[in-house]
Design an enzyme around this catalytic site. Structure first.
Site, PDB file in Angstrom:
ATOM      1  N   GLU A 101       3.423   2.699 -12.127  1.00 19.48           N
ATOM      2  CA  GLU A 101       3.908   1.403 -10.963  1.00 19.48           C
ATOM      3  C   GLU A 101       3.936  -0.032 -11.814  1.00 19.48           C
ATOM      4  O   GLU A 101       5.074  -0.613 -11.576  1.00 19.48           O
ATOM      5  CB  GLU A 101       2.892   1.825  -9.874  1.00 19.48           C
ATOM      6  CG  GLU A 101       3.773   2.510  -8.768  1.00 19.48           C
ATOM      7  CD  GLU A 101       4.724   2.764  -8.452  1.00 19.48           C
ATOM      8  OE1 GLU A 101       5.320   1.257  -8.253  1.00 19.48           O
ATOM      9  OE2 GLU A 101       5.974   3.919  -8.451  1.00 19.48           O
ATOM     10  N   TYR A 134       2.245  -4.487  -3.255  1.00 18.62           N
ATOM     11  CA  TYR A 134       3.340  -3.589  -3.587  1.00 18.62           C
ATOM     12  C   TYR A 134       2.261  -1.947  -4.117  1.00 18.62           C
ATOM     13  O   TYR A 134       2.756  -0.628  -4.102  1.00 18.62           O
ATOM     14  CB  TYR A 134       4.345  -4.417  -4.544  1.00 18.62           C
ATOM     15  CG  TYR A 134       5.080  -2.807  -4.778  1.00 18.62           C
ATOM     16  CD1 TYR A 134       5.732  -2.218  -4.409  1.00 18.62           C
ATOM     17  CD2 TYR A 134       4.816  -2.468  -6.238  1.00 18.62           C
ATOM     18  CE1 TYR A 134       6.363  -0.699  -4.446  1.00 18.62           C
ATOM     19  CE2 TYR A 134       5.757  -1.233  -6.829  1.00 18.62           C
ATOM     20  CZ  TYR A 134       6.678  -1.025  -5.774  1.00 18.62           C
ATOM     21  OH  TYR A 134       7.036   0.060  -6.663  1.00 18.62           O
ATOM     22  N   ASP A 145       9.718  -2.127  -2.458  1.00 17.39           N
ATOM     23  CA  ASP A 145      10.101  -2.844  -3.365  1.00 17.39           C
ATOM     24  C   ASP A 145      11.484  -3.465  -3.504  1.00 17.39           C
ATOM     25  O   ASP A 145      12.219  -3.793  -2.938  1.00 17.39           O
ATOM     26  CB  ASP A 145       9.967  -2.169  -5.243  1.00 17.39           C
ATOM     27  CG  ASP A 145      11.241  -0.642  -5.577  1.00 17.39           C
ATOM     28  OD1 ASP A 145      11.727  -0.614  -4.032  1.00 17.39           O
ATOM     29  OD2 ASP A 145      11.319  -0.594  -6.248  1.00 17.39           O
TER      30      ASP A 145
END
Ligand code: SF4
Length: 300
Positions: free
Chosen positions: A46, A129, A147
């Site tokens: 990520e 996030y 995102d």
């Protein structure tokens, strides 16, 4: 079936049939690398995927998983090793952020990545996030993951705008939350499915609406594809920017086995003012250490 449930069903079925086979997406029950901590693998992916395409990330991610299959393994290495193995992924402060997170997980959580979004977000360098994405994709937690791909798909599909606002608004977050399926497992798959739709079909410059599973209900298409009327979108430049010069300086240090004299850095860029400014910013960012007698190295 409600309209939202039908939307879930359509996009999840499209994802099951179309999704790319990416190693960090292998589910826990099929995880093929017993030595690699799966939540750690997801967290590293990520962070690497922020602002960097999959094709560039995958080889570096595989290298990192071989070198550092757990947070403790990376914590035992130096920050400079993390920066060296970051290679040319760009935005190398992310390597330092991962090293700091690995150290905090090792020292504060016995090396176990917390299965809790608030605790994830409390780790150094892990923003909202990344915490939501790791919660959803590593642990199946019902978290809203928003995102740039998700924002673009939902702007077109629901709001009827070609592009979302320059930065995430409260209204977008509320919209994403309202679209999230209720069941934990569906919610995690929905997040990754919408991201994948944005990455493969609903692309920023040229949406491939002919291949889109939800074209019949897309607000932007139904409105006749109105042109973007918000602020001009920034085009990322590279040549001649400080990012390019910083990359060149770091490349010299990554390839060196010991401290590098300033003269070896001076040859990478013609403009001494820009070069010095970039070297200073790398030192300020903790990506480079200045040693006595004008020598430099990656952080020990
Ligand atoms: Fe995006 Fe086109 Fe699909 Fe609408 S129909 S969501 S614009 S790809």
């Amino acid at each position: 079936m409600s309209d939202v449930e039908a939307l879930h069903d359509t996009i999840l079925r499209w994802y099951d049939a179309t999704a790319r086979d990416l190693p960090w997406r292998v589910p826990a029950e099929q995880w093929p690398w017993p030595e690699v901590d799966r939540p750690w693998a997801v967290l590293v992916s990520e962070v690497m995927l922020q602002q960097t395409p999959v094709a560039r990330v995958e080889p570096v991610w595989r290298c990192w998983m071989q070198l550092w299959p757990t947070p403790a393994a990376l914590a035992a290495a130096s920050p400079g090793d993390a920066v060296r193995e970051w290679g040319r992924l760009g935005y190398p402060r992310r390597a330092l952020r991962l090293h700091a997170a690995a150290t905090a997980i090792t020292e504060g959580h016995d090396g176990v990545i917390p299965a809790n979004v608030q605790q994830l977000q409390a780790l150094p360098g892990i923003g909202s996030y990344t915490a939501a994405a790791v919660g959803a994709f590593a642990f199946g937690i019902r978290a809203t993951v928003v995102d740039v791909n998700v924002r673009r798909v939902e702007a077109r599909l629901v709001t009827g705008a070609e592009h979302p606002a320059p930065s995430l608004s409260a209204a977008e977050t509320r919209l994403a939350e309202s679209l999230l399926p209720v069941a934990d497992e569906d919610a995690a798959r929905w997040n990754v499915a919408v991201m994948e739709l944005g990455a493969l079909v609903c692309k920023a410059a040229s949406p491939d609406c002919g291949k889109c599973p939800v074209v019949d209900g897309c607000a932007w298409v139904l409105a006749g594809r109105p042109e973007h009327d918000g602020p001009r979108r920034k085009v990322q430049k590279w040549h001649g920017t400080d990012r390019q010069v910083r990359g060149k300086l770091l490349a010299v240090l990554r390839g060196a086995t010991g401290p590098v004299p300033r003269a070896d850095l001076d040859i990478v860029w013609h403009d001494p003012g820009q070069r010095d400014r970039c070297l200073s910013s790398l030192i300020e960012d903790g990506l480079v250490e200045a040693l006595p007698r004008e020598r430099f190295r990656l952080p020990a």
